[in-house]
Design a protein around this motif. Structure first.
Motif, PDB file in Angstrom:
ATOM      1  N   SER A  97       0.807  -1.230   0.000  1.00 49.49           N
ATOM      2  CA  SER A  97       0.000   0.000   0.000  1.00 49.49           C
ATOM      3  C   SER A  97       0.833   1.270   0.000  1.00 49.49           C
ATOM      4  O   SER A  97       0.342   2.323  -0.381  1.00 49.49           O
ATOM      5  CB  SER A  97      -0.928  -0.005   1.218  1.00 49.49           C
ATOM      6  OG  SER A  97      -0.172  -0.140   2.401  1.00 49.49           O
ATOM      7  N   THR A  98       2.072   1.181   0.453  1.00 45.83           N
ATOM      8  CA  THR A  98       2.899   2.398   0.576  1.00 45.83           C
ATOM      9  C   THR A  98       4.350   2.068   0.190  1.00 45.83           C
ATOM     10  O   THR A  98       4.717   0.903   0.026  1.00 45.83           O
ATOM     11  CB  THR A  98       2.905   2.930   2.031  1.00 45.83           C
ATOM     12  OG1 THR A  98       3.424   1.905   2.894  1.00 45.83           O
ATOM     13  CG2 THR A  98       1.518   3.344   2.499  1.00 45.83           C
ATOM     14  N   LYS A 119      16.172  -9.050   9.233  1.00 45.51           N
ATOM     15  CA  LYS A 119      16.425  -8.939   7.791  1.00 45.51           C
ATOM     16  C   LYS A 119      17.572  -9.859   7.376  1.00 45.51           C
ATOM     17  O   LYS A 119      17.554 -10.432   6.279  1.00 45.51           O
ATOM     18  CB  LYS A 119      16.717  -7.479   7.419  1.00 45.51           C
ATOM     19  CG  LYS A 119      15.493  -6.576   7.498  1.00 45.51           C
ATOM     20  CD  LYS A 119      14.402  -7.026   6.541  1.00 45.51           C
ATOM     21  CE  LYS A 119      13.245  -6.055   6.436  1.00 45.51           C
ATOM     22  NZ  LYS A 119      12.203  -6.478   5.492  1.00 45.51           N
ATOM     23  N   THR A 159      12.100  -8.651   0.518  1.00 36.26           N
ATOM     24  CA  THR A 159      12.754  -7.366   0.777  1.00 36.26           C
ATOM     25  C   THR A 159      13.651  -7.506   2.006  1.00 36.26           C
ATOM     26  O   THR A 159      13.155  -7.722   3.119  1.00 36.26           O
ATOM     27  CB  THR A 159      11.725  -6.246   1.011  1.00 36.26           C
ATOM     28  OG1 THR A 159      10.869  -6.162  -0.140  1.00 36.26           O
ATOM     29  CG2 THR A 159      12.423  -4.911   1.215  1.00 36.26           C
ATOM     30  N   GLY A 160      14.940  -7.427   1.790  1.00 41.45           N
ATOM     31  CA  GLY A 160      15.901  -7.461   2.889  1.00 41.45           C
ATOM     32  C   GLY A 160      16.205  -6.047   3.337  1.00 41.45           C
ATOM     33  O   GLY A 160      15.328  -5.173   3.328  1.00 41.45           O
ATOM     34  N   ILE A 213      15.939   4.370   2.041  1.00 42.85           N
ATOM     35  CA  ILE A 213      14.939   4.803   1.062  1.00 42.85           C
ATOM     36  C   ILE A 213      13.939   5.679   1.814  1.00 42.85           C
ATOM     37  O   ILE A 213      13.425   5.255   2.875  1.00 42.85           O
ATOM     38  CB  ILE A 213      14.210   3.574   0.454  1.00 42.85           C
ATOM     39  CG1 ILE A 213      15.217   2.489   0.000  1.00 42.85           C
ATOM     40  CG2 ILE A 213      13.281   4.000  -0.672  1.00 42.85           C
ATOM     41  CD1 ILE A 213      16.179   2.863  -1.082  1.00 42.85           C
ATOM     42  N   ASN A 239       7.330  -8.252   1.074  1.00 40.64           N
ATOM     43  CA  ASN A 239       7.859  -6.906   1.298  1.00 40.64           C
ATOM     44  C   ASN A 239       7.387  -6.293   2.611  1.00 40.64           C
ATOM     45  O   ASN A 239       8.043  -5.404   3.147  1.00 40.64           O
ATOM     46  CB  ASN A 239       7.446  -6.014   0.118  1.00 40.64           C
ATOM     47  CG  ASN A 239       7.712  -4.560   0.378  1.00 40.64           C
ATOM     48  OD1 ASN A 239       8.846  -4.115   0.325  1.00 40.64           O
ATOM     49  ND2 ASN A 239       6.659  -3.801   0.698  1.00 40.64           N
ATOM     50  N   ASP A 289      -3.083  -9.269   7.941  1.00 40.21           N
ATOM     51  CA  ASP A 289      -1.906  -9.009   8.767  1.00 40.21           C
ATOM     52  C   ASP A 289      -0.970 -10.203   8.593  1.00 40.21           C
ATOM     53  O   ASP A 289      -1.160 -11.247   9.216  1.00 40.21           O
ATOM     54  CB  ASP A 289      -2.354  -8.861  10.225  1.00 40.21           C
ATOM     55  CG  ASP A 289      -1.178  -8.774  11.183  1.00 40.21           C
ATOM     56  OD1 ASP A 289      -0.010  -8.889  10.740  1.00 40.21           O
ATOM     57  OD2 ASP A 289      -1.424  -8.600  12.392  1.00 40.21           O
ATOM     58  N   VAL A 290       0.037 -10.038   7.734  1.00 38.12           N
ATOM     59  CA  VAL A 290       0.871 -11.201   7.380  1.00 38.12           C
ATOM     60  C   VAL A 290       1.852 -11.588   8.480  1.00 38.12           C
ATOM     61  O   VAL A 290       2.548 -12.584   8.354  1.00 38.12           O
ATOM     62  CB  VAL A 290       1.611 -11.004   6.031  1.00 38.12           C
ATOM     63  CG1 VAL A 290       0.628 -10.914   4.871  1.00 38.12           C
ATOM     64  CG2 VAL A 290       2.545  -9.800   6.059  1.00 38.12           C
ATOM     65  N   THR A 296      10.778   6.742   2.917  1.00 44.49           N
ATOM     66  CA  THR A 296       9.387   6.268   2.948  1.00 44.49           C
ATOM     67  C   THR A 296       8.825   6.555   4.345  1.00 44.49           C
ATOM     68  O   THR A 296       9.528   7.098   5.212  1.00 44.49           O
ATOM     69  CB  THR A 296       9.304   4.737   2.709  1.00 44.49           C
ATOM     70  OG1 THR A 296       9.963   4.099   3.810  1.00 44.49           O
ATOM     71  CG2 THR A 296       9.960   4.317   1.403  1.00 44.49           C
ATOM     72  N   LEU A 346       6.660  -9.896  12.290  1.00 41.92           N
ATOM     73  CA  LEU A 346       6.440  -9.046  11.110  1.00 41.92           C
ATOM     74  C   LEU A 346       7.472  -9.327  10.014  1.00 41.92           C
ATOM     75  O   LEU A 346       7.125  -9.426   8.840  1.00 41.92           O
ATOM     76  CB  LEU A 346       6.487  -7.563  11.516  1.00 41.92           C
ATOM     77  CG  LEU A 346       6.430  -6.554  10.365  1.00 41.92           C
ATOM     78  CD1 LEU A 346       5.173  -6.756   9.515  1.00 41.92           C
ATOM     79  CD2 LEU A 346       6.488  -5.129  10.895  1.00 41.92           C
ATOM     80  N   TYR A 387      15.419  -5.664  14.259  1.00 39.74           N
ATOM     81  CA  TYR A 387      15.045  -5.447  12.853  1.00 39.74           C
ATOM     82  C   TYR A 387      16.174  -5.901  11.933  1.00 39.74           C
ATOM     83  O   TYR A 387      15.953  -6.662  10.981  1.00 39.74           O
ATOM     84  CB  TYR A 387      14.718  -3.972  12.626  1.00 39.74           C
ATOM     85  CG  TYR A 387      14.562  -3.615  11.170  1.00 39.74           C
ATOM     86  CD1 TYR A 387      13.408  -3.974  10.472  1.00 39.74           C
ATOM     87  CD2 TYR A 387      15.572  -2.944  10.477  1.00 39.74           C
ATOM     88  CE1 TYR A 387      13.267  -3.665   9.119  1.00 39.74           C
ATOM     89  CE2 TYR A 387      15.436  -2.641   9.137  1.00 39.74           C
ATOM     90  CZ  TYR A 387      14.284  -3.002   8.465  1.00 39.74           C
ATOM     91  OH  TYR A 387      14.151  -2.706   7.124  1.00 39.74           O
ATOM     92  N   HIS A 424      11.052   5.824   7.457  1.00 40.27           N
ATOM     93  CA  HIS A 424      11.947   6.814   8.068  1.00 40.27           C
ATOM     94  C   HIS A 424      11.190   8.042   8.553  1.00 40.27           C
ATOM     95  O   HIS A 424      11.600   8.685   9.518  1.00 40.27           O
ATOM     96  CB  HIS A 424      13.061   7.205   7.085  1.00 40.27           C
ATOM     97  CG  HIS A 424      14.030   6.074   6.885  1.00 40.27           C
ATOM     98  ND1 HIS A 424      14.860   5.628   7.892  1.00 40.27           N
ATOM     99  CD2 HIS A 424      14.253   5.274   5.824  1.00 40.27           C
ATOM    100  CE1 HIS A 424      15.574   4.601   7.439  1.00 40.27           C
ATOM    101  NE2 HIS A 424      15.231   4.366   6.199  1.00 40.27           N
ATOM    102  N   PRO A 452      17.346  -2.938   0.101  1.00 33.85           N
ATOM    103  CA  PRO A 452      17.408  -1.479  -0.055  1.00 33.85           C
ATOM    104  C   PRO A 452      18.340  -0.852   0.980  1.00 33.85           C
ATOM    105  O   PRO A 452      18.480  -1.338   2.108  1.00 33.85           O
ATOM    106  CB  PRO A 452      15.962  -1.032   0.207  1.00 33.85           C
ATOM    107  CG  PRO A 452      15.124  -2.271   0.127  1.00 33.85           C
ATOM    108  CD  PRO A 452      16.024  -3.382   0.573  1.00 33.85           C
ATOM    109  N   GLY A 453      18.956   0.268   0.566  1.00 39.35           N
ATOM    110  CA  GLY A 453      19.682   1.099   1.524  1.00 39.35           C
ATOM    111  C   GLY A 453      18.685   2.008   2.221  1.00 39.35           C
ATOM    112  O   GLY A 453      17.596   1.561   2.606  1.00 39.35           O
ATOM    113  N   ILE A 469       8.038   1.213  -0.832  1.00 41.74           N
ATOM    114  CA  ILE A 469       8.675   0.334  -1.810  1.00 41.74           C
ATOM    115  C   ILE A 469       7.657  -0.635  -2.410  1.00 41.74           C
ATOM    116  O   ILE A 469       7.660  -0.895  -3.623  1.00 41.74           O
ATOM    117  CB  ILE A 469       9.841  -0.430  -1.130  1.00 41.74           C
ATOM    118  CG1 ILE A 469      10.930   0.573  -0.694  1.00 41.74           C
ATOM    119  CG2 ILE A 469      10.419  -1.493  -2.054  1.00 41.74           C
ATOM    120  CD1 ILE A 469      11.974  -0.010   0.260  1.00 41.74           C
TER     121      ILE A 469
END
Ligand code: NAD
Length: 253
Positions: A16-17, A162, A142-143, A191, A92, A65-66, A193, A116, A158, A196, A188-189, A19
């Protein structure tokens, strides 16, 4: 050679948002039928879906809710019921949950972060295997750059989560290569979104920006091409168990 996503069915968790949203739109723009999973951000998910349809693409919404195995499994099955098959699973959904130092950790917080970022991947991959076997499909997780360089302040669990999923990709790629299923990750480094916006102070982002050779933070759209490339059988059919770093030079493996 082409990206050849036409009529491929792609599930993007956390689509939904950020990446996930940019990636969902990129797959739709290349002909895929896109299943957008979201947990709570209904309006944002609907906006992504509407944008895809307005551009002539095919998309649908799948609330779940995965971080809960049963919901992660159910969403895979719901996508196959809706679209008839699954070609690409993009795991992701993820995030920091909160910043907490080692001395502030609780069992509840541990479970939240690991559920999560890790349980969601394990459960959706397991549910997807029978469907991906039929389509000789693939999974992209997504790592994060944090898996390699460690987390920032309060992000130890976190970062470790990952690292765990990037490692799972390697094991699963070996376990399921014989069934024609590939597993890869995009790492990703930094990013810019909601991730952050919610959890990183502007002055810290300024410091990070200065450390990036390309001189700017990443945008969600910067990541989408790596997912498309890895998903494409034509372009990446012999690539499995690998990670693509998308970070403007922030970290070089
Ligand atoms: P984001 O917050 O915009 O995206 C996270 C997405 O996951 C959101 O759409 C959110 O609704 C969804 N989500 C959260 N919990 C969920 C749940 N339980 N079930 C289903 N969906 C859920 O931020 P983003 O930066 O786009 O993050 C996407 C992925 O990229 C995450 O896995 C994140 O850890 C990873 N990542 C981000 C960065 C970065 O700098 N932004 C760097 C490395 C990795």
């Amino acid at each position: 050679m082409n990206i050849s996503m036409k009529d491929k069915v792609v599930l993007v968790t956390g689509g939904s948002t950020g990446i996930g949203a940019a990636t969902a739109k990129a797959f739709a723009a290349n002909g895929a039928k896109v299943a957008i999973n979201y947990a709570r951000s209904t309006d944002a998910a609907q906006a992504v879906c509407d944008e895809i349809k307005a551009a002539g693409g095919v998309a649908d919404l799948f609330q779940a809710d995965v971080s809960q195995s049963s919901q992660a499994r159910d969403v895979v099955d719901a996508v196959v019921r809706r679209f008839g098959q699954l070609d690409v699973l993009i795991c992701n959904a993820g995030g920091l949950v909160d910043r907490k130092g080692l001395l502030d950790l609780t069992d509840e917080f541990y479970d939240q972060v690991l559920d999560l970022n890790v349980r969601s991947v394990v459960a959706s991959c397991a549910a997807a295997i029978p469907h991906l076997e039929k389509t000789r499909g693939n999974v992209i997780v997504t790592g994060s750059v944090a898996s390699q360089i460690g987390g920032g302040a309060g992000a130890s669990l976190y970062a470790a989560s990952k690292a765990a999923v990037q490692n799972l990709v390697k094991t699963y790629s070996k376990e399921f290569a014989g069934k024609g299923i590939r597993f890869n990750s995009v790492s990703p480094g930094t990013i810019y979104t909601l991730f952050h916006e919610r959890h990183t102070k502007p002055e810290v982002l300024d410091m990070i920006t200065k450390s990036i050779p390309m001189g700017r933070l990443g945008k969600p759209e910067d990541c989408a091409g790596a997912y498309l490339f890895l998903a494409s059988h034509d372009l990446a059919g012999y690539i499995t168990g690998q990670t693509i770093e998308v970070n403007g030079g922030q970290f070089m493996a």
